[in-house]
Design a protein around this motif. Structure first.
Motif, PDB file in Angstrom:
ATOM      1  N   SER A 153       0.852  -1.175   0.000  1.00  0.00           N
ATOM      2  CA  SER A 153       0.000   0.000   0.000  1.00  0.00           C
ATOM      3  C   SER A 153       0.889   1.226   0.000  1.00  0.00           C
ATOM      4  CB  SER A 153      -0.940  -0.041   1.201  1.00  0.00           C
ATOM      5  OG  SER A 153      -0.195  -0.081   2.393  1.00  0.00           O
ATOM      6  N   ILE A 154       0.486   2.281   0.701  1.00  0.00           N
ATOM      7  CA  ILE A 154       1.246   3.516   0.714  1.00  0.00           C
ATOM      8  C   ILE A 154       2.600   3.303   1.377  1.00  0.00           C
ATOM      9  CG2 ILE A 154       1.264   5.875   1.605  1.00  0.00           C
ATOM     10  CD1 ILE A 154      -1.807   5.809   1.394  1.00  0.00           C
ATOM     11  N   ASN A 155       2.649   2.422   2.360  1.00  0.00           N
ATOM     12  CA  ASN A 155       3.871   2.204   3.125  1.00  0.00           C
ATOM     13  C   ASN A 155       4.233   0.724   3.067  1.00  0.00           C
ATOM     14  OD1 ASN A 155       5.628   1.774   5.560  1.00  0.00           O
ATOM     15  ND2 ASN A 155       5.240   3.956   5.833  1.00  0.00           N
ATOM     16  N   TYR A 156       5.496   0.411   2.764  1.00  0.00           N
ATOM     17  CA  TYR A 156       5.916  -0.978   2.610  1.00  0.00           C
ATOM     18  C   TYR A 156       6.228  -1.673   3.932  1.00  0.00           C
ATOM     19  CZ  TYR A 156       6.109  -0.763  -2.470  1.00  0.00           C
ATOM     20  OH  TYR A 156       5.773  -0.664  -3.789  1.00  0.00           O
ATOM     21  N   LEU A 157       5.946  -1.026   5.053  1.00  0.00           N
ATOM     22  CA  LEU A 157       6.103  -1.678   6.350  1.00  0.00           C
ATOM     23  C   LEU A 157       4.725  -1.922   6.952  1.00  0.00           C
ATOM     24  CD1 LEU A 157       9.061   0.262   8.018  1.00  0.00           C
ATOM     25  CD2 LEU A 157       9.112  -2.017   7.005  1.00  0.00           C
ATOM     26  N   SER A 158       4.446  -3.177   7.287  1.00  0.00           N
ATOM     27  CA  SER A 158       3.175  -3.491   7.940  1.00  0.00           C
ATOM     28  C   SER A 158       3.337  -3.334   9.439  1.00  0.00           C
ATOM     29  CB  SER A 158       2.745  -4.921   7.606  1.00  0.00           C
ATOM     30  OG  SER A 158       3.618  -5.864   8.202  1.00  0.00           O
ATOM     31  N   ALA A 159       2.375  -2.683  10.066  1.00  0.00           N
ATOM     32  CA  ALA A 159       2.370  -2.457  11.510  1.00  0.00           C
ATOM     33  C   ALA A 159       0.922  -2.206  11.919  1.00  0.00           C
ATOM     34  CB  ALA A 159       3.256  -1.257  11.870  1.00  0.00           C
ATOM     35  N   PRO A 160       0.626  -2.250  13.217  1.00  0.00           N
ATOM     36  CA  PRO A 160      -0.746  -1.946  13.652  1.00  0.00           C
ATOM     37  C   PRO A 160      -1.199  -0.566  13.181  1.00  0.00           C
ATOM     38  CG  PRO A 160       0.492  -2.950  15.447  1.00  0.00           C
ATOM     39  CD  PRO A 160       1.489  -2.679  14.338  1.00  0.00           C
ATOM     40  N   ASP A 161      -2.507  -0.416  13.044  1.00  0.00           N
ATOM     41  CA  ASP A 161      -3.066   0.829  12.503  1.00  0.00           C
ATOM     42  C   ASP A 161      -2.700   2.056  13.317  1.00  0.00           C
ATOM     43  OD1 ASP A 161      -4.213  -0.563  10.432  1.00  0.00           O
ATOM     44  OD2 ASP A 161      -6.205  -0.694  11.367  1.00  0.00           O
ATOM     45  N   ASN A 162      -2.443   1.877  14.615  1.00  0.00           N
ATOM     46  CA  ASN A 162      -2.122   3.049  15.445  1.00  0.00           C
ATOM     47  C   ASN A 162      -0.633   3.401  15.421  1.00  0.00           C
ATOM     48  OD1 ASN A 162      -1.328   0.806  16.943  1.00  0.00           O
ATOM     49  ND2 ASN A 162      -2.046   1.605  18.901  1.00  0.00           N
TER      50      ASN A 162
END
Length: 198
Positions: free
Chosen positions: A27-36
């Protein structure tokens, strides 16, 4: 300045999360992390550290308490260098680049603070090689954003060659907490959403 030339890392723990890419829709950012976990994207050359002479993009994810003094996840975050060319990584290169990175990052914030510029320029980085792809390090710098005090940041840097898209990735996981603190479980869960398999 504190002067921990030796880096108190639990190297075996770091080997548990060294590795690669997770197959996901990017998506916009290639790092997945929690939404917050706040997102940020910066293009190279970095305006605050132009000496890091790469072409590509930096993707950042900040823990919710990143800018909160006393929070368990204070100054804990991850960033990904998503590069067009293979970086020349070594302990010396990382020390130089991370010193330039944090000096530049902090200097923009301290113009109105007496004596703060001197504190920023005293930033020091120390790195040790874990294996052919990973490094453990510490950066001692001045937190110009929140505490206005010295902060010692533990850093794990891992290089990934992404052959499927001809890119070169370096992920940095960062926290002032030691590697056995629970925040590192969350940092280690952050994955790259680009499929790097051949």
């Amino acid at each position: 300045m504190i002067n921990p030339k030796t880096i108190p890392f639990f190297i075996i723990v770091t080997l548990l999360f060294i590795g690669g890419c997770k197959k996901e829709e990017s998506s916009i950012n290639y790092l997945s992390a929690p939404d917050n976990w706040r997102k940020e994207t910066i293009e190279f050359p970095l305006s605050f550290a132009p000496s890091i002479n790469y072409k590509g993009t930096e993707y950042v994810r900040f823990a919710p308490g990143w800018g909160k003094e006393g929070a368990e996840d204070y100054f804990s975050y991850a960033f990904l260098w998503y590069l067009d060319e293979k970086p020349t990584l070594s302990t010396t290169v990382l020390e130089s680049q991370l010193e330039d990175y944090f000096i530049g990052l902090m200097q923009g914030m301290v113009k109105s603070e007496p004596d703060a510029t001197k504190k920023v320029t005293e930033t020091k980085a120390f790195f040790e090689k874990i294996d052919n792809a990973s490094y453990a390090g510490k950066v001692i710098t001045y937190d110009a954003f929140t505490t206005k005090k010295e902060v010692a940041l533990n850093i794990i840097a891992t290089y990934i060659e992404c052959n499927s898209i001809d890119k070169h990735l370096v992920i940095f996981r960062i926290s002032p907490k030691e590697i056995d603190h629970l925040i590192w479980n969350k940092l280690n869960e952050i994955q790259i959403t680009q499929d790097c398999e051949k």
